[in-house]
Design an enzyme around this catalytic site. Structure first.
Site, mmCIF file in Angstrom:
data_model
loop_
_atom_site.group_PDB
_atom_site.id
_atom_site.type_symbol
_atom_site.label_atom_id
_atom_site.label_comp_id
_atom_site.label_asym_id
_atom_site.label_seq_id
_atom_site.Cartn_x
_atom_site.Cartn_y
_atom_site.Cartn_z
ATOM 1 N N HIS A 93 0.861 -1.180 0.000
ATOM 2 C CA HIS A 93 0.000 0.000 0.000
ATOM 3 C C HIS A 93 0.900 1.235 0.000
ATOM 4 C CE1 HIS A 93 -2.825 3.076 1.280
ATOM 5 N NE2 HIS A 93 -3.770 2.250 0.859
ATOM 6 N N GLU A 141 -3.520 2.451 -7.359
ATOM 7 C CA GLU A 141 -3.937 3.570 -6.511
ATOM 8 C C GLU A 141 -2.988 4.752 -6.679
ATOM 9 O OE1 GLU A 141 -6.340 2.584 -2.684
ATOM 10 O OE2 GLU A 141 -4.193 2.576 -2.277
#
Lengths: 223, 223, 223, 223
Positions: A93, A141
């Site tokens: 992430h 992302e």
């Protein structure tokens, strides 16, 4: 990973401090059953066991460390994640980035332990690189949109289209998930139309006044 | 922190995988009560809540991240540690080293949250630096002896003596704990004779065939 | 380190790309001679040798890696810094923070190699910790003021006063340098009045239209 | 990058301290001319300018930092590497590993600056991931063989074959270089026979008694 999927990253927002994480997971489980839509939750690691033991939807760790069980202090080996009852792990992430080499090691080890892996990447090229490691899925992302409420599927559809294209070229069997800024029914619809098979959502759900309402809205777009 | 103290760092050894961590904590609690000796345990973070909710001796996290609750994925803010019921945190263990600046921030924040801090350091000078941050206690652990069974109190008494001296010069109110290689009654006795106020032990206990026997042996040396 | 001192951190601003770093060092050397004020420069590592070989004022590396010469790729051991002719190294700048343990190792090794060390720290407590390691000097630089033109000596005189006090308590022989936001004669004067023995300056000089004029202005405040 | 190529990673061995790095580069240049074989050198960053200004063979930095020129202390932006006259950069060496996201950024930025990139990876899967980023070349180096004198081409030919296969699948235009343990004519020959287009060598050359002899031996295997 049953696709399409809504993955809820709880992060460590104050809204999910302690047992509130389990409450959110329970709401997600209830909506998942009601709508028949695949929903997974990623609670804070301190609540991973509590959540994994008390819901039947898939539970993901938010990260894992590239170490084996042993003389390591403060780390979280994948074996300890597995043992809580979690079924997968989010890796790389943008708030918890990994060395390429560690990422390769983790994806491989997770596979051998029977844990699913969702590898995040910030752009099309790194998404393709992530896909080359053969994780369960890749989530693209763009970090500049995370937490903004500006959905990547609206603001940068080109990023998603290009990611799907490059990932497909590397390995057509790896599904792409859309993350960053997703907050409405339309954002999710758009993500699916662009060729991805689910969304990774954090603040839009965790900070919603009504968890059930927001999860229902987003899950409905995946029906 | 009630001194002198025996602190058990469970690390992420396979021996404490999952609920075995609670079993070890229960044994420690039982010996602590029986002998009236202060004992604390530091379980894997995935079992922190389970342990903290089920024993009455102090429970420490093995590490904490230098972040506030919020948009962070996979981190462990001190607030989440506190919420599990833990009473403190080990910082800067040689297997989980911290940036000086983050360490300063964490010690300060822990204080404001009412969490105790045990800051580890590898040698006398860095122990003195750690003491300048005013943690609850400093643990000196020469990394080359960790996990070896060669007790620092026997092998390198000079390191302990010098650490006590330098820490006292910086701040005489900060207690020093001895770590690295401690595995017997005599090792603990020696650590106390050299001026420290407890021991930090991992493998000697976790890997002992009989947890109760080993904990009793080491705790007895602190009576 | 001849005190009081003006230390110019060139960082890797585009203004000092390539041989421009040497030009800036030459100006600093000329002002140092003219005013008899101690001035040191810290050029980009790619220009360290070029600068160190061509000026007679002290030259500092902007950082150093905690490794010995050997099988390390892309690192900068202190021995390689020393070999260029540099006389010291800046450690733990807030843009290049170090693990406490590595910082302790580096300060110690630099000492044994005859290199001076300027250890940066963001606040009074970590400055005291840095002082406990016994570097040549400590520079206190609240990161939120770096590069702002809001001098710490004007905006947060309390930070400097408290740093001087805590460092003195740990080791009265370690001089404190003031960093962050320094850009005028008055800022430097104030830093000296508050008990520090020099300033660490970057953008105010590197980005000045007239390097000579700005260096002269700041150096004059140290006469 | 002219293929096949012999790339000499000088690391920061004591044998290349200071201007010895230039001597080694000069020998490499001389052999390259004599045999007409493509040879590149990667000196310590403190000697990068010195070497790049004084030899005509390609010079590579051993690493680069994922930052733009600006307010960064102690970092090496690609622009500063380019400015020394170097023509490329080694990225993600197992002794200097990079975050996947930073690696993606660096490869892309290097391209826009006209710098070549050699991305190292420890195994076939991460090599394929590296190839997906579209660097100039990928070097596969099983870390357990680096510096051992046990050539990967002899010990683990399967690793090389599989790497070539996976990289080709991702992007057939990215050449693969063999690294780790290469020390003889036969090792290089084998690497070429297995489908790679050059070798990355460190200790075998740097620590050879006779630099010219060893470089000649290895380069001859690429004719």
């Amino acid at each position: 990973m049953r696709l399409p999927i809504l993955i809820i990253n709880m992060k460590v927002y104050p809204e999910v401090l302690g047992k509130r994480a389990l409450e959110l997971a329970k709401v997600a489980e209830s909506v998942s059953r009601e709508l028949g839509v695949s929903i997974a939750v990623a609670p804070p690691v301190t609540e991973l066991r509590l959540v994994a033991e008390n819901v039947e939807i898939p539970v993901y760790a938010q990260s894992g460390d590239p170490v084996e069980p042993g003389a390591r202090t403060g780390h979280v080996p994948l074996e300890f994640i597995k043992e809580t009852g979690a079924s997968g792990v989010i890796l790389n992430h943008s708030e918890n980035r990994l060395l390429l080499n560690d990422l390769g090691w983790l994806v491989n080890r997770a596979k051998s332990l029977g844990l699913e892996t969702l590898v995040c990447a910030p752009d099309p090229f790194t998404s393709a690189a992530a896909a080359a490691l053969e994780p369960t899925a890749v989530a693209v992302e763009p970090p500049e949109l995370i937490g903004t409420g500006k959905a990547v599927s609206r603001e940068r559809p080109d990023v998603i289209v290009r990611t799907v294209e490059l990932v497909k070229r590397v390995n057509p069997s790896i599904p792409v998930i859309t993350g960053a800024g997703i907050e409405s029914f339309d954002d999710v619809r758009k993500a699916v139309e662009l060729g991805t098979q689910g969304v990774l959502v954090a603040s839009a759900i965790v900070k919603a006044k009504d968890w059930r309402q927001k999860i229902t809205e987003l899950a409905n777009a995946l029906r």
